[in-house]
Design an enzyme around this catalytic site. Structure first.
Site, short mmCIF file in Angstrom:
data_model
loop_
_atom_site.label_atom_id
_atom_site.label_comp_id
_atom_site.label_asym_id
_atom_site.label_seq_id
_atom_site.Cartn_x
_atom_site.Cartn_y
_atom_site.Cartn_z
N ASP A 181 0.84 -1.20 0.00
CA ASP A 181 0.00 0.00 0.00
C ASP A 181 0.87 1.25 0.00
OD1 ASP A 181 -2.29 -1.53 0.10
OD2 ASP A 181 -2.46 -1.42 2.28
N TYR B 162 6.30 -8.09 9.31
CA TYR B 162 6.05 -6.66 9.38
C TYR B 162 6.34 -6.12 10.77
CZ TYR B 162 3.00 -7.56 5.30
OH TYR B 162 2.50 -7.94 4.08
N ASP C 107 -6.75 2.25 8.50
CA ASP C 107 -5.44 2.89 8.69
C ASP C 107 -5.66 4.40 8.84
OD1 ASP C 107 -5.65 4.08 6.13
OD2 ASP C 107 -4.50 2.48 5.18
N ARG D 248 -3.61 -4.51 8.74
CA ARG D 248 -4.60 -3.49 9.10
C ARG D 248 -5.87 -4.12 9.66
NH1 ARG D 248 -6.08 -0.02 4.11
NH2 ARG D 248 -3.87 -0.22 3.63
#
Length: 297
Positions: A45, A73, A87, A183
């Site tokens: 993203d 991550y 987000d 997310r």
């Protein structure tokens, strides 16, 4: 018989900056590497940073075969508000003070989201609904409801807690299967705690065997164009190895098949000089080529 050498082919592991799409990164890499034959695997993203795998020249054909089934991550989850996009780029749709949420409750919520779980992807994901990407439909004002699907969160750890007024920010590290949305983990953690949650930062540190230790920034690449892995290194890092004879290498370069030896999935055939000749996959009585790295010529 000689082989056609894949000159200039390999992978660049880019440390993607925030605010750019994966397509933007490809465009920058094309300019830096001075070739149109550039592609990427594992979209990030725009808000996310970190590992983006770029294929150059003949290595673009490797991208679809790479086993990028695990990802890692680091992220920051903000508890106390839910957003339309899960987000910080989305609009706040609900909020509740997280001042009363204690760290033990957060850790319990994280534990419940670890392991094999059913996850509803974020509505702004790239999943297709009736031929359109979910995020496109959301931007058009269409309400999108996606079905839950099984994912594996092999590790979900809280690294640090930061109080910020009515918010509680939690720095986390996540290792998960491909198709897991970090997310959505933030959203579901906030929902479970009754205060809402969303991501304020996301950084991908690893995709499959490729991590930040081999990554370059776009500025570094523009200043000094280079591959993170040449095509042989990329194949050896990404696939199980099968050593073949010089004669077998010639056969594979011509698209012929070998006898199977019991290796599952796509694997690499390496000649006596250590060169990747082809990717193979076994079916029945054949180990057939799925991609010839060095065709005969």
């Amino acid at each position: 018989m000689g082989f056609v050498e894949p000159e200039g082919a390999g992978l660049v592991i880019v440390d993607k900056p925030a605010g750019m799409t994966s397509h933007d990164v490809v465009a920058r890499c094309r300019r830096a590497m001075r070739t149109r034959r550039v592609g990427h695997a594992g979209t990030l993203d725009p808000m996310a940073t970190g590992v983006l795998i770029i294929g150059v020249e003949r290595a673009t054909k490797l991208l679809g075969h790479l086993a990028l089934t695990t990802k890692a991550y680091t992220a920051t989850v903000r508890l106390g508000a839910a957003t339309t996009t899960d987000d910080a780029e989305g609009e706040v749709v609900s909020s509740a003070s997280a001042a009363v949420v204690d760290e033990d409750a957060v850790l319990a919520g994280i534990a419940a989201l670890t392991g094999d779980i059913e996850q509803v992807p974020s509505s702004v994901s790239a999943i297709k609904v009736d031929g359109k990407r979910a995020h496109q439909l959301v931007r058009e004002g269409v309400e999108v409801k996606l079905a839950a699907r099984p994912v594996t969160v092999s590790s979900f750890a809280a690294l640090a807690f930061h109080r910020a007024g009515a918010f509680l920010d939690v720095d986390v590290a996540v290792e998960c299967s491909s198709g897991t949305y970090v997310r959505a983990l933030a959203r579901d953690l906030g929902t479970a705690l009754g205060v809402g949650g969303h991501l304020t930062a996301l950084r991908r540190t690893r995709v499959g065997p490729y991590d930040l230790s081999h990554a370059v920034t776009l500025d570094e690449l523009a200043e000094s164009p280079r591959l993170s892995y040449d095509i042989d290194e990329a194949v050896l890092a990404g696939f199980t190895r099968r050593d073949v004879t010089a004669e077998q290498a010639v056969d594979l370069s011509l698209g012929r098949w070998l006898d199977p030896i019991g290796i599952r999935g796509v694997y690499a055939a390496i000649d006596p000089d250590g060169r990747a000749i082809a990717l193979l996959e076994e079916s029945g009585r054949r180990a057939a080529t799925v991609f010839v790295v060095r065709p005969a010529g």
